[in-house]
Design an enzyme around this catalytic site. Structure first.
Site, mmCIF file in Angstrom:
data_model
loop_
_atom_site.group_PDB
_atom_site.id
_atom_site.type_symbol
_atom_site.label_atom_id
_atom_site.label_comp_id
_atom_site.label_asym_id
_atom_site.label_seq_id
_atom_site.Cartn_x
_atom_site.Cartn_y
_atom_site.Cartn_z
ATOM 1 C CB ILE A 76 -11.193 -11.374 -6.044
ATOM 2 C CG1 ILE A 76 -12.059 -11.353 -7.313
ATOM 3 C CG2 ILE A 76 -11.582 -10.240 -5.117
ATOM 4 C CD1 ILE A 76 -13.533 -11.628 -7.058
ATOM 5 C CG HIS A 147 -11.309 -13.782 3.166
ATOM 6 N ND1 HIS A 147 -11.189 -14.334 1.913
ATOM 7 C CD2 HIS A 147 -10.044 -13.557 3.600
ATOM 8 C CE1 HIS A 147 -9.915 -14.458 1.601
ATOM 9 N NE2 HIS A 147 -9.201 -13.987 2.595
#
Length: 243
Positions: A76, A147
């Protein structure tokens, strides 16, 4: 008398105090770079790779058994595409590499052994469509995407069940102790330690049955899936003499 919640906070505070009391040890000898770090250092032209250097030994520790064995690998966060090339070099020509990114330009990194999906890792509908299009599952998922905790949690909840037995889910760039993915992981990993009251033989709970281990490193969490069944947790006594 402290409540359980107060005692938990007290223990966390004690752990933080101990952490702050630790001193730097004498310098350790530098480790020889592994294959991934060597590839990274050679990658001075072409598609870019941006990684914390201390990640490479973590990758080697958890991914080494898959190298050369044709794994199915999902990353990802494709970004500039260099890490897709790195995974191809490391895992070998038999590997099937997948990338997921929100930027349509990342489709340029597709080739005969690499498939790129364009979408949002925080979109459960998109992830479920991706899962339907990859019915054989993944051996490794590397979350180097947005994130943010809500993105990481959504991707984990959808993709971890899609890992094959013995698979590895690695989430990176979990910066700072206040990052809420750590809170989420604490709740998940705590279930590994639950046990029936006053019993040394009881059915495993769903987490104990599914999760082999949870490892924590600076900015990185690794959750490994069990490769064989665990139906019960038991502690039998063997021997005839006891104090």
């Amino acid at each position: 008398m402290e409540t359980n919640a107060q005692e938990s906070e007290s223990r966390k505070a004690a752990g933080k105090r101990f952490a702050e009391s630790l001193t730097m040890p004498s310098p350790l000898p530098a480790a020889d770079p592994g294959r991934l770090e060597s590839f990274f250092d050679r990658n001075t032209t072409g598609p870019g790779i941006w990684k914390w250097r201390h990640y490479f030994p973590i990758y080697e520790r958890h991914f080494g058994r898959f190298a050369g064995n044709g794994p199915r690998v999902m990353e990802i966060g494709v970004y500039s595409g260099g890490s897709l090339r790195m995974w191809r070099d490391y895992f070998g020509p038999g590997a099937q590499i997948y990338g997921l990114d929100i930027e349509p330009a990342c489709l340029a990194y597709e080739d005969s052994g690499t498939t790129v999906f364009i979408g949002d890792q925080a979109d459960r509908s998109f992830l479920r469509k991706l899962i339907a299009e990859t019915p054989d599952g993944f051996d490794i998922v590397i979350d180097d995407g947005g994130h943010h905790a809500h993105q990481q949690i959504t991707a984990f909840e959808e993709l971890f069940p899609h890992l094959r037995p013995g698979g590895v889910y690695l989430c990176e760039d979990i910066h700072r102790s206040t990052h809420h993915f750590w809170d989420y992981l604490s709740g998940l990993s705590g279930e590994l330690h639950e046990m029936a009251e006053r019993s040394y033989d009881f059915p495993a709970n769903p987490v104990q049955t599914t999760v082999a281990s949870v490892a924590i490193y600076p900015f990185v969490a690794v959750v490994e899936k069990r490769s064989s069944g665990l139906d019960r947790l038991e502690a039998p006594k063997h021997g005839a003499e006891w104090l």
